[in-house]
Design a protein around this motif. Structure first.
Motif, short mmCIF file in Angstrom:
data_model
loop_
_atom_site.label_atom_id
_atom_site.label_comp_id
_atom_site.label_asym_id
_atom_site.label_seq_id
_atom_site.Cartn_x
_atom_site.Cartn_y
_atom_site.Cartn_z
N UNK A 26 9.11 -13.87 22.60
CA UNK A 26 8.55 -14.19 21.18
C UNK A 26 9.44 -14.02 19.96
N UNK A 27 9.01 -14.92 18.75
CA UNK A 27 9.96 -14.76 17.56
C UNK A 27 8.97 -15.11 16.49
N UNK A 28 9.06 -14.13 15.63
CA UNK A 28 8.47 -14.35 14.46
C UNK A 28 9.31 -15.39 13.33
N UNK A 29 8.43 -16.24 12.70
CA UNK A 29 8.98 -17.05 11.52
C UNK A 29 9.44 -15.98 10.47
N UNK A 30 10.60 -16.52 9.60
CA UNK A 30 10.94 -15.55 8.61
C UNK A 30 10.02 -15.10 7.54
N UNK A 31 8.94 -16.02 7.20
CA UNK A 31 7.74 -15.81 6.45
C UNK A 31 6.83 -14.76 7.31
N UNK A 32 6.99 -14.45 8.40
CA UNK A 32 5.80 -13.55 9.05
C UNK A 32 4.67 -14.39 9.21
N UNK A 33 4.44 -15.76 9.01
CA UNK A 33 2.97 -16.24 9.22
C UNK A 33 2.77 -16.83 10.52
N UNK A 51 5.40 -23.12 28.50
CA UNK A 51 4.36 -23.38 27.49
C UNK A 51 4.86 -22.52 26.37
N UNK A 52 4.44 -22.97 25.19
CA UNK A 52 4.60 -22.28 23.85
C UNK A 52 3.16 -22.20 23.43
N UNK A 53 2.93 -20.90 23.04
CA UNK A 53 1.90 -20.64 22.32
C UNK A 53 2.11 -20.31 20.71
N UNK A 54 1.82 -21.19 19.82
CA UNK A 54 1.95 -21.08 18.57
C UNK A 54 0.74 -20.30 17.93
N UNK A 55 1.25 -18.96 17.51
CA UNK A 55 -0.02 -18.32 16.75
C UNK A 55 0.42 -18.05 15.42
N UNK A 56 -0.45 -18.61 14.21
CA UNK A 56 -0.62 -18.57 13.02
C UNK A 56 -1.58 -17.76 12.22
N UNK A 57 -1.20 -17.11 11.10
CA UNK A 57 -2.24 -16.43 10.31
C UNK A 57 -3.17 -17.29 9.46
N UNK A 58 -2.94 -18.77 9.51
CA UNK A 58 -3.56 -19.66 8.71
C UNK A 58 -4.03 -20.73 9.66
N UNK A 95 8.40 -25.45 11.52
CA UNK A 95 7.71 -24.14 10.93
C UNK A 95 6.42 -24.80 10.34
N UNK A 96 6.56 -25.64 9.47
CA UNK A 96 5.40 -26.17 8.80
C UNK A 96 4.51 -27.33 9.44
N UNK A 97 3.44 -27.25 9.30
CA UNK A 97 2.46 -28.31 9.69
C UNK A 97 2.14 -28.12 10.95
N UNK A 98 1.16 -29.12 11.79
CA UNK A 98 0.76 -28.99 13.18
C UNK A 98 2.08 -29.15 14.21
N UNK A 99 1.94 -28.56 15.13
CA UNK A 99 3.16 -28.25 16.17
C UNK A 99 3.12 -29.03 17.30
N UNK A 100 3.81 -29.89 17.58
CA UNK A 100 4.12 -30.78 18.75
C UNK A 100 5.59 -30.78 19.39
#
Length: 206
Positions: A26-33, A51-58, A95-100
């Motif tokens: 796993x890896x966190x984005x630099x802004x931790x979001x 598979x990738x699981x993209x988990x976000x606070x927003x 990093x930003x927007x929906x992830x595909x």
């Protein structure tokens, strides 16, 4: 199983659980979001050979199927994109927007482990016994109808990736147990296991 704790420092803390079989890195984005978690199994409900699981606070959690098993994830330090080490290539996700998966393309980079370098734009990839760098270049200018500072097609930024020369460590094949960099990026520390089961540490100086 991934346990998510919110408001952990207060009595109002809450826990939620996400089932994600065979998560390996796993890896966190630099802004931790945002966090990218990778698995060598298909996404829950089927789909993909990894598979990738993209988990976000927003945003709500998203599953991204891959064409092959994934072994690691890392973000370039400036935060624009994350890289997923997949069998035979590295997927590049915004990093930003929906992830595909594949929205920003892929890199012909064979890597088991990825680590961000302190220049903010590069990663160091390890595939025993080889090391190789990949460096992202970001270009693009905002226009009247295209002013979102995200990678295309969501915004006006374009990302191209350049591979550095592959360097053989001269150790023969090994299994990586630990791999990390010094803060200034000048040294790589690797704890490895040989085919005989023996462990050995070594340091690579750049």
């Amino acid at each position: 199983r991934i346990n998510v704790c919110k408001n952990c420092n207060s009595t109002a803390r809450t826990f939620s659980t996400i089932l994600f079989p065979n998560a390996s890195a796993a890896a966190f984005s630099p802004d931790n979001l945002k966090v990218y978690l990778v698995s060598s199994s298909p996404c829950p409900g089927g789909g993909g050979n990894g598979c990738i699981l993209v988990y976000s606070q927003v945003d709500s959690p998203q599953y991204v199927p891959l064409s092959g098993p994934a072994s690691d994830a890392a973000f370039i330090a400036n935060g624009t994109a994350g890289f997923i080490a997949e069998s035979g290539q590295a997927e590049v996700l915004p990093t930003c927007g929906p992830n595909t998966a594949g929205a920003l393309g892929s890199v012909n980079l064979v890597a088991q482990s990825l680590r961000p370098l302190p220049d903010g734009m590069s990663l160091l990839a390890l595939t025993p016994p080889n090391l190789q760098t990949v460096t992202a270049s970001i270009t693009g200018s905002a226009g009247p109808s295209n002013s979102i500072g995200c990678p295309a097609p969501r915004g006006f930024l374009n990302i191209t990736n350049t591979l550095g020369p592959q360097v053989n460590l001269g150790t023969g094949s090994f299994v990586t147990k630990q791999f990390f960099l010094s803060p200034d990026g000048s040294k790589a520390y690797i704890l490895a296991q040989t085919g005989t089961g023996a462990y050995f540490p070594f340091i690579v100086v750049f």
